[in-house]
Design a protein around this motif. Structure first.
Motif, short mmCIF file in Angstrom:
data_model
loop_
_atom_site.label_atom_id
_atom_site.label_comp_id
_atom_site.label_asym_id
_atom_site.label_seq_id
_atom_site.Cartn_x
_atom_site.Cartn_y
_atom_site.Cartn_z
N VAL A 111 0.81 -1.07 0.08
CA VAL A 111 -0.02 -0.18 0.01
C VAL A 111 0.83 1.38 0.03
O VAL A 111 0.43 2.29 -0.68
N LEU A 112 1.78 1.11 0.72
CA LEU A 112 2.92 2.32 0.79
C LEU A 112 4.12 2.48 0.07
O LEU A 112 4.73 3.35 -0.06
N GLY A 113 4.52 1.29 -0.42
CA GLY A 113 5.67 1.26 -0.89
C GLY A 113 5.68 2.02 -2.26
O GLY A 113 4.78 2.51 -2.71
N ALA A 114 6.77 1.64 -3.13
CA ALA A 114 6.96 2.12 -4.39
C ALA A 114 5.82 1.57 -5.32
O ALA A 114 5.55 0.36 -5.07
N ALA A 116 2.76 2.33 -4.98
CA ALA A 116 1.44 2.17 -4.07
C ALA A 116 0.18 2.66 -4.91
O ALA A 116 -0.82 2.06 -4.35
N PRO A 117 -0.01 3.47 -5.64
CA PRO A 117 -1.03 4.16 -6.03
C PRO A 117 -1.94 2.88 -6.72
O PRO A 117 -3.26 2.92 -6.88
N PHE A 185 8.14 2.56 5.23
CA PHE A 185 7.39 2.08 4.02
C PHE A 185 7.32 3.33 3.37
O PHE A 185 7.19 3.62 2.19
#
Lengths: 191, 140
Positions: A111-114, A116-117, A185
């Motif tokens: 969700v938050l890493g590279a 993520a979108p 993250f």
């Protein structure tokens, strides 16, 4: 036909106009239900809390001052309803933030890493609710009102019945706590 | 403002809560300080990915609220003929007693209070008000 303005709807609803009140519910329920979901986590509880909040608003409309902000007044009722429900639940043992971060590391990375979108919004929403649940109630409410409802600090203070300084402090602590625990993250540590 | 002071106010800046002069000072600092930029970028990413994802409720909610209002009003209309009229003064007296125990409590929804203590008080249950409303058969 032009949609009636809010003041007109409130006037009609105060006179017992149910259709006017239904329109007020229609306009405000996404934000109210969203607030309750963020505060309570469980969708069913949140729905109940939001319904109760609107019922209380309907019963109390005669005492609502036309000069006040209806939205803020309504969100305050909803906030109090959520806090009542949280207290009635008692102190359920909630997972600590660090334990949650450790257990959900792969999901948080997604969700938050590279990239993520492109993550699954349902998974992200579930994580958000669980992360919020680890924060003290007042910090959680301030953060939810700011991040999901876009309230100004003044509106948050009015909704929560506290000072601007308290709002700033609660937001700062909530953000620091989350940012620190999620630093692996989301980016740099120590907000 | 120094780096540490700016750092304390980064979120107020991002939230649009600073006056023009303070905002300009933070903007100027951000142009030069990669550390502060990174802090704001990290929060922005976290906020966008987590909090914007909370689901929107469905339209049927409005119907459920209005159905409960109709149901409640129907019950209130029926109340006097159901033989429970004698409960009205009893509930009103109970509510008055409970309010006397709680002198700081006013309508949480209508009277924003101004400090931490008030927040705690105003966040308490509003059953006493509910009892009064029901006892008085009050409707908007």
């Amino acid at each position: 036909m032009q949609a009636p303005d809010e003041a007109e709807l409130i006037r009609e609803a105060r006179g017992g106009g149910r259709s006017a009140f239904a329109e007020l519910v229609r306009r405000h329920h996404p934000a109210v239900v969203g607030l309750c979901r963020s505060m309570l986590g469980d969708a069913e509880d949140a729905d109940d809390a939001a319904q109760e909040a609107f019922l209380k608003a309907w019963r109390s409309l005669s005492g609502f001052s036309g000069g006040a902000n209806f939205g803020t007044w309504l969100y305050r009722i909803a906030s109090n309803q959520c806090l009542d429900m949280l207290r009635a639940r008692g102190r359920r043992p909630t997972q600590s933030l660090d334990a949650l971060v450790e257990a959900e590391a792969p999901a948080l990375e997604k969700v938050l890493g590279a990239g993520a979108p492109a993550s699954d919004p349902v998974e992200a929403a579930d994580l958000a609710k669980r992360l919020l649940a680890t924060l003290p109630e007042e910090q959680r409410l301030a953060l939810v009102l700011r991040e999901t409802q876009g309230f100004s600090y003044e509106e948050i203070a009015e909704t929560m019945g506290c000072s601007l300084d308290s709002v700033k402090a609660r937001l700062k602590r909530a953000r620091e706590t989350l940012a620190k625990s999620l630093r692996h993250f989301s980016g740099p540590p120590n907000v | 403002m120094k780096h540490d002071e700016i750092r304390e106010r980064l979120h107020e800046y991002a939230d649009g809560e600073l006056d023009a002069a303070a905002a300009a000072a933070v903007a100027e600092h951000l142009a030069e300080c990669s550390e502060c930029r990174a802090v704001l970028d990290a929060w922005k990413r976290l906020s966008q990915n987590l909090f914007q994802a909370l689901p929107a409720p469905e339209e049927a909610f409005v119907g459920r609220v209005m159905a409960r209002i109709a149901e409640e009003e129907l019950e209130l209309d029926r109340a006097p003929s159901s033989g429970g009229w004698w409960l009205v003064p009893a509930f009103a007296a109970a509510a008055v007693v409970s309010l006397m125990w709680w002198p700081g409590q006013t309508s949480a929804a209508e009277d924003p209070l101004s400090d931490e203590t008030a927040w705690e008080l105003s966040a308490q249950p509003t059953q006493a008000e509910d009892v009064l409303d029901v006892a008085a058969g009050e409707r908007p």
